[in-house]
Design a protein around this motif. Sequence first.
Motif, mmCIF file in Angstrom:
data_model
loop_
_atom_site.group_PDB
_atom_site.id
_atom_site.type_symbol
_atom_site.label_atom_id
_atom_site.label_comp_id
_atom_site.label_asym_id
_atom_site.label_seq_id
_atom_site.Cartn_x
_atom_site.Cartn_y
_atom_site.Cartn_z
ATOM 1 N N VAL A 162 -0.875 -3.646 5.624
ATOM 2 C CA VAL A 162 -1.749 -2.681 6.404
ATOM 3 C C VAL A 162 -2.697 -3.175 7.135
ATOM 4 O O VAL A 162 -3.208 -4.537 6.814
ATOM 5 C CB VAL A 162 -2.307 -1.761 5.112
ATOM 6 C CG1 VAL A 162 -3.275 -1.002 5.595
ATOM 7 C CG2 VAL A 162 -1.224 -1.303 4.346
ATOM 8 N N ALA A 210 5.057 -4.156 6.269
ATOM 9 C CA ALA A 210 4.661 -3.601 5.267
ATOM 10 C C ALA A 210 2.855 -3.833 5.192
ATOM 11 O O ALA A 210 2.460 -3.196 4.446
ATOM 12 C CB ALA A 210 5.106 -4.129 4.023
ATOM 13 N N TRP A 251 0.714 -1.256 0.011
ATOM 14 C CA TRP A 251 0.191 -0.049 0.011
ATOM 15 C C TRP A 251 0.854 1.305 0.008
ATOM 16 O O TRP A 251 0.552 2.059 -0.709
ATOM 17 C CB TRP A 251 -0.945 -0.003 1.330
ATOM 18 C CG TRP A 251 -1.630 1.420 1.545
ATOM 19 C CD1 TRP A 251 -1.444 2.213 2.409
ATOM 20 C CD2 TRP A 251 -2.297 2.015 0.347
ATOM 21 N NE1 TRP A 251 -2.284 3.318 2.224
ATOM 22 C CE2 TRP A 251 -2.797 3.246 1.027
ATOM 23 C CE3 TRP A 251 -3.078 1.450 -0.810
ATOM 24 C CZ2 TRP A 251 -3.706 4.122 0.485
ATOM 25 C CZ3 TRP A 251 -4.062 2.662 -1.304
ATOM 26 C CH2 TRP A 251 -4.219 3.932 -0.836
ATOM 27 N N ARG A 252 2.045 1.224 0.774
ATOM 28 C CA ARG A 252 2.812 2.404 0.831
ATOM 29 C C ARG A 252 3.322 2.856 -0.638
ATOM 30 O O ARG A 252 3.357 3.990 -0.921
ATOM 31 C CB ARG A 252 4.060 2.136 1.592
ATOM 32 C CG ARG A 252 3.959 3.139 2.633
ATOM 33 C CD ARG A 252 5.314 2.809 3.892
ATOM 34 N NE ARG A 252 4.622 1.934 4.905
ATOM 35 C CZ ARG A 252 5.201 0.748 5.286
ATOM 36 N NH1 ARG A 252 6.509 0.449 4.773
ATOM 37 N NH2 ARG A 252 4.574 0.084 6.371
ATOM 38 N N GLU A 253 3.803 1.989 -1.292
ATOM 39 C CA GLU A 253 4.478 2.174 -2.620
ATOM 40 C C GLU A 253 3.184 2.358 -3.539
ATOM 41 O O GLU A 253 3.435 3.394 -4.353
ATOM 42 C CB GLU A 253 5.077 1.000 -3.295
ATOM 43 C CG GLU A 253 6.347 0.344 -2.645
ATOM 44 C CD GLU A 253 6.994 -0.948 -3.401
ATOM 45 O OE1 GLU A 253 6.383 -1.070 -4.613
ATOM 46 O OE2 GLU A 253 7.839 -1.478 -2.588
ATOM 47 N N GLU A 313 2.417 6.231 -2.934
ATOM 48 C CA GLU A 313 3.413 7.119 -3.313
ATOM 49 C C GLU A 313 3.082 7.235 -4.924
ATOM 50 O O GLU A 313 3.325 8.414 -5.340
ATOM 51 C CB GLU A 313 4.757 6.405 -3.212
ATOM 52 C CG GLU A 313 5.739 7.545 -3.127
ATOM 53 C CD GLU A 313 5.528 8.740 -2.323
ATOM 54 O OE1 GLU A 313 5.971 9.710 -2.819
ATOM 55 O OE2 GLU A 313 5.222 8.503 -1.219
#
Length: 170
Positions: A78, A76, A47-49, A52
């Motif tokens: 969520v 990593a 989700w972070r990537e 972004e």
Amino acid sequence: RGFTRADGFAFAFQMATILVIDDQDRYVELCRRAIPEHAYLGPARSWREAAEILKKQRRSIDLVLLDGNFDIPVEALVGLPPGADEKSVARARRRQGLVILARLRRHLPDLPGVLMTARDDLYIDRAAERLDAEEYTYFLDDEYVDARSLRVQIENVLKALLGQDAEGPI
């Protein structure tokens, strides 16, 4: 501007930019090889990537392809509470795509998504409907069938964006 598939069938929509969110390269490679008329970003491995990429390129992204199962490091994942046991981690990995889809719906409710999975889990059907996934597809481990099925899912979503009638499943 439209495009014409290799079989001569013409479509009245432009090439789409598709964000692939997946912990592996298999689906994005399948797409690039079997459905080359679209541009693919990613894969975003978490989700972070994905967040972004969406922050930087949201205006150019037409559709998200999202895997259901993510075999990624615990940090990593969520939605996993701190100190979760092994069973909870396994369940979080199996449902990570649904958690990411829920975040997409919360932050970008109008961005179409196709949920993909190689697992035959009944919860995907209910969850995809509840989270308003435009389409979802099961992969059968047959590259030709998988590519054809995914192509139809992508085309259905793109046609719906243009207000055209979508084809039924293959």
